[in-house]
Design an enzyme around this catalytic site. Structure first.
Site, mmCIF file in Angstrom:
data_model
loop_
_atom_site.group_PDB
_atom_site.id
_atom_site.type_symbol
_atom_site.label_atom_id
_atom_site.label_comp_id
_atom_site.label_asym_id
_atom_site.label_seq_id
_atom_site.Cartn_x
_atom_site.Cartn_y
_atom_site.Cartn_z
ATOM 1 N N LYS A 1 0.816 -1.224 0.000
ATOM 2 C CA LYS A 1 0.000 0.000 0.000
ATOM 3 C C LYS A 1 0.845 1.268 0.000
ATOM 4 C CE LYS A 1 -2.433 -0.713 3.721
ATOM 5 N NZ LYS A 1 -1.732 -1.933 4.142
ATOM 6 N N ARG B 1 -9.830 1.611 10.685
ATOM 7 C CA ARG B 1 -9.454 0.211 10.908
ATOM 8 C C ARG B 1 -10.637 -0.631 11.368
ATOM 9 N NH1 ARG B 1 -4.181 -1.070 10.636
ATOM 10 N NH2 ARG B 1 -2.624 0.582 10.802
ATOM 11 N N ARG C 1 11.812 -9.954 3.471
ATOM 12 C CA ARG C 1 12.246 -8.561 3.601
ATOM 13 C C ARG C 1 13.445 -8.441 4.535
ATOM 14 N NH1 ARG C 1 7.787 -4.135 4.995
ATOM 15 N NH2 ARG C 1 7.545 -5.379 6.894
ATOM 16 N N ARG D 1 13.720 -7.856 10.640
ATOM 17 C CA ARG D 1 12.964 -7.267 11.742
ATOM 18 C C ARG D 1 12.187 -8.353 12.490
ATOM 19 N NH1 ARG D 1 9.474 -2.317 9.486
ATOM 20 N NH2 ARG D 1 8.110 -4.103 9.182
ATOM 21 N N ARG E 1 0.059 -10.765 12.628
ATOM 22 C CA ARG E 1 -0.382 -9.509 12.022
ATOM 23 C C ARG E 1 -1.538 -9.741 11.052
ATOM 24 N NH1 ARG E 1 5.092 -7.474 9.585
ATOM 25 N NH2 ARG E 1 3.866 -5.733 8.777
#
Length: 209
Positions: A13, A88, A122, A155, A166
């Protein structure tokens, strides 16, 4: 044009919003940026957000809504915006309707396995924050940032367990929100799996531009 961007972590996004800003000539309004700006300004709401975040808690609905309403008083959003990270929940969406009329909601759709591949691969520079990817964009030298020479690492929230968590949170919060806007005829579904240029083309086609 007044748009909301919806999509799970890893849908791209932020990258898409950056391209859409140039295409549409409207600002990208993200709750993360709003929070950071309020904290930096040391406004009463900013101090409240800092205290909440420092305590490791989620910023509550009322504080988030107050900050978004405050942001919407600024001149650059009067002709349109790309809203990212808000609403949200259905409650937040209902409150948003009382102070701004959203035209379309772009739902960037991508299956969980693709998200796991994107986020699980990532890598981030600890020094400058540049993103790399073990499949789509490796650093020239493993573990070393091409831009600043900093350490490139994984991370904590890009571990498979953290990504799954998540996604669970996103689905729980956002599926009702997608239903809310679909019922109003405002949802436009865009496949977020292809390369960024193809996704941008699909986005423009959905909007008829």
């Amino acid at each position: 044009m007044k748009l909301i961007f919806l999509g799970p972590p890893g849908a791209g996004k932020g990258t898409l919003a950056a391209r859409a800003v140039d295409i549409l000539g409207v600002p990208h309004v993200s709750t993360g940026a709003i929070f950071r700006s309020a904290i930096a300004d040391k406004s009463p709401l900013g101090l409240k957000v800092k205290a909440i975040i420092d305590a490791g808690k989620l910023v509550d609905d009322e504080t988030t809504i107050a900050l978004v309403k405050e942001r919407f008083t600024q001149a650059d959003v009067q002709k349109g915006y790309i809203l990212d990270g808000f609403p949200r929940t259905v409650y937040q969406a209902e409150v948003l309707e009382t102070f701004s009329a959203v035209e379309k909601v772009i739902n960037f759709d991508i299956p969980d396995p693709d998200i796991l591949e994107r986020l699980g691969g990532r890598r981030v520079c600890r020094k400058c924050g540049h993103n790399f990817h073990i499949i789509f964009g490796k650093p020239s030298k493993e573990g070393i940032c091409d831009h600043c020479g900093g350490e490139v690492y994984v991370r904590d929230d890009d571990s498979p367990q953290a990504i799954q968590k998540r996604l669970e949170v996103y689905r729980a919060q956002t599926l009702p929100l997608i239903g809310f806007y679909r019922q109003k005829g405002k949802i436009l579904d865009v496949d977020a799996r292809p390369a960024i240029d193809d996704v941008v083309d699909n986005f423009k086609r959905c909007l008829g531009i």
